[in-house]
Design a protein around this motif. Sequence first.
Motif, PDB file in Angstrom:
ATOM      1  N   LEU A  47     -39.763  45.088  38.898  1.00  0.00           N
ATOM      2  CA  LEU A  47     -40.376  44.778  37.612  1.00  0.00           C
ATOM      3  C   LEU A  47     -41.610  45.605  37.248  1.00  0.00           C
ATOM      4  O   LEU A  47     -42.171  45.426  36.166  1.00  0.00           O
ATOM      5  CB  LEU A  47     -40.757  43.286  37.577  1.00  0.00           C
ATOM      6  CG  LEU A  47     -39.577  42.311  37.653  1.00  0.00           C
ATOM      7  CD1 LEU A  47     -40.088  40.877  37.689  1.00  0.00           C
ATOM      8  CD2 LEU A  47     -38.621  42.510  36.483  1.00  0.00           C
ATOM      9  N   LEU A  48     -42.046  46.517  38.127  1.00  0.00           N
ATOM     10  CA  LEU A  48     -43.269  47.287  37.826  1.00  0.00           C
ATOM     11  C   LEU A  48     -43.133  48.070  36.526  1.00  0.00           C
ATOM     12  O   LEU A  48     -44.090  48.201  35.764  1.00  0.00           O
ATOM     13  CB  LEU A  48     -43.598  48.235  38.983  1.00  0.00           C
ATOM     14  CG  LEU A  48     -44.248  47.613  40.220  1.00  0.00           C
ATOM     15  CD1 LEU A  48     -44.547  48.689  41.251  1.00  0.00           C
ATOM     16  CD2 LEU A  48     -45.527  46.865  39.847  1.00  0.00           C
ATOM     17  N   ASN A  49     -41.961  48.616  36.257  1.00  0.00           N
ATOM     18  CA  ASN A  49     -41.759  49.428  35.053  1.00  0.00           C
ATOM     19  C   ASN A  49     -40.786  48.775  34.070  1.00  0.00           C
ATOM     20  O   ASN A  49     -40.243  49.453  33.192  1.00  0.00           O
ATOM     21  CB  ASN A  49     -41.238  50.815  35.454  1.00  0.00           C
ATOM     22  CG  ASN A  49     -42.215  51.565  36.343  1.00  0.00           C
ATOM     23  OD1 ASN A  49     -43.399  51.663  36.023  1.00  0.00           O
ATOM     24  ND2 ASN A  49     -41.733  52.093  37.461  1.00  0.00           N
ATOM     25  N   ALA A  50     -40.561  47.501  34.227  1.00  0.00           N
ATOM     26  CA  ALA A  50     -39.620  46.800  33.343  1.00  0.00           C
ATOM     27  C   ALA A  50     -40.184  46.678  31.939  1.00  0.00           C
ATOM     28  O   ALA A  50     -41.389  46.497  31.741  1.00  0.00           O
ATOM     29  CB  ALA A  50     -39.311  45.416  33.907  1.00  0.00           C
ATOM     30  N   LYS A  51     -39.308  46.778  30.934  1.00  0.00           N
ATOM     31  CA  LYS A  51     -39.727  46.731  29.537  1.00  0.00           C
ATOM     32  C   LYS A  51     -38.948  45.668  28.761  1.00  0.00           C
ATOM     33  O   LYS A  51     -37.833  45.308  29.126  1.00  0.00           O
ATOM     34  CB  LYS A  51     -39.511  48.099  28.875  1.00  0.00           C
ATOM     35  CG  LYS A  51     -40.322  49.230  29.484  1.00  0.00           C
ATOM     36  CD  LYS A  51     -41.806  49.009  29.308  1.00  0.00           C
ATOM     37  CE  LYS A  51     -42.612  50.161  29.914  1.00  0.00           C
ATOM     38  NZ  LYS A  51     -44.080  49.925  29.793  1.00  0.00           N
ATOM     39  N   LYS A  52     -39.556  45.202  27.701  1.00  0.00           N
ATOM     40  CA  LYS A  52     -38.923  44.228  26.814  1.00  0.00           C
ATOM     41  C   LYS A  52     -37.535  44.715  26.382  1.00  0.00           C
ATOM     42  O   LYS A  52     -37.351  45.869  26.037  1.00  0.00           O
ATOM     43  CB  LYS A  52     -39.815  44.017  25.590  1.00  0.00           C
ATOM     44  CG  LYS A  52     -39.224  43.109  24.519  1.00  0.00           C
ATOM     45  CD  LYS A  52     -40.176  43.002  23.345  1.00  0.00           C
ATOM     46  CE  LYS A  52     -39.561  42.153  22.238  1.00  0.00           C
ATOM     47  NZ  LYS A  52     -40.468  42.029  21.065  1.00  0.00           N
ATOM     48  N   GLY A  53     -36.560  43.820  26.434  1.00  0.00           N
ATOM     49  CA  GLY A  53     -35.213  44.149  25.995  1.00  0.00           C
ATOM     50  C   GLY A  53     -34.271  44.571  27.100  1.00  0.00           C
ATOM     51  O   GLY A  53     -33.047  44.582  26.908  1.00  0.00           O
ATOM     52  N   GLU A  54     -34.819  44.947  28.264  1.00  0.00           N
ATOM     53  CA  GLU A  54     -33.941  45.343  29.370  1.00  0.00           C
ATOM     54  C   GLU A  54     -33.180  44.131  29.902  1.00  0.00           C
ATOM     55  O   GLU A  54     -33.608  42.982  29.748  1.00  0.00           O
ATOM     56  CB  GLU A  54     -34.760  46.011  30.472  1.00  0.00           C
ATOM     57  CG  GLU A  54     -35.270  47.385  30.075  1.00  0.00           C
ATOM     58  CD  GLU A  54     -36.055  48.068  31.167  1.00  0.00           C
ATOM     59  OE1 GLU A  54     -35.994  49.311  31.245  1.00  0.00           O
ATOM     60  OE2 GLU A  54     -36.746  47.385  31.934  1.00  0.00           O
ATOM     61  N   ILE A  55     -32.047  44.395  30.540  1.00  0.00           N
ATOM     62  CA  ILE A  55     -31.195  43.333  31.061  1.00  0.00           C
ATOM     63  C   ILE A  55     -31.623  43.012  32.497  1.00  0.00           C
ATOM     64  O   ILE A  55     -31.767  43.906  33.327  1.00  0.00           O
ATOM     65  CB  ILE A  55     -29.721  43.766  31.030  1.00  0.00           C
ATOM     66  CG1 ILE A  55     -29.296  44.050  29.582  1.00  0.00           C
ATOM     67  CG2 ILE A  55     -28.826  42.687  31.634  1.00  0.00           C
ATOM     68  CD1 ILE A  55     -27.967  44.769  29.476  1.00  0.00           C
ATOM     69  N   ILE A  56     -31.833  41.723  32.755  1.00  0.00           N
ATOM     70  CA  ILE A  56     -32.299  41.281  34.064  1.00  0.00           C
ATOM     71  C   ILE A  56     -31.309  40.275  34.643  1.00  0.00           C
ATOM     72  O   ILE A  56     -30.904  39.321  33.974  1.00  0.00           O
ATOM     73  CB  ILE A  56     -33.698  40.623  33.974  1.00  0.00           C
ATOM     74  CG1 ILE A  56     -34.714  41.594  33.348  1.00  0.00           C
ATOM     75  CG2 ILE A  56     -34.167  40.168  35.351  1.00  0.00           C
ATOM     76  CD1 ILE A  56     -35.045  42.799  34.184  1.00  0.00           C
TER      77      ILE A  56
END
Length: 224
Positions: A77-86
């Motif tokens: 999650l360090l570089n995770a951005k809004k809208g990405e699929i988790i």
Amino acid sequence: MHKIKSPTANQQLCAVTLLGNLVADPDIRYRANPVSAITEITLATSAKWLDKKTNTFKEWTSYHNVRVEGDLVEQTLLNAKKGEIILVHGYLSHIKSGGDTKNTALSIVHASFIQKFNKGYTQTINQILCSAQLSSVPKLITTQNNKNLAQVTIIINQQDYSVDKQCWLSHQVAIELQVWGKQAQYLVDNAKVNDSVMVEGKLSYLATADKKQFIEAKTVHLLS
């Protein structure tokens, strides 16, 4: 070398799987002793159904609060951005809302596995499989559409091993269970307090100000 004690025999199953879109960039914090990353993210999942009155498809979006700790945060999650699929796999837990004891405990998904995918369209997943005990008498409600709905409170005792504390931690969660149709009637006719159940369903919440979470059951097995 620490000896790892086994979990107690009365533990219950609570497995939650979510696949959805990240609602906002993660706010990652660090705590001391030992230093460990922690964040709380929100995932959006959606469900579609056919409204027979209007013959049109409708969509309901659910928002799930997920707590992620330790290496899982830094690996994913360090570089995770809004809208990405988790993709999240974990269990239900309780956290305190705010910093004082007057605030109530809220249900949250505690992640034990998490994986990130690029933005794009995908069918979402919202599943929970749990064993539990009934802590109230099932109540039968007949809706305006003459459908049977049973409401009952269940208690889930989940245990998870803490690497930081080198011990098993217990998480007791009380949550409302909603059951529809013939299963609702069967539960009301046969179930009593302290009976064990096995539940397969999805996480949802009431459209109220407090967004109270509940389990909408697909299948309920009465075990005792």
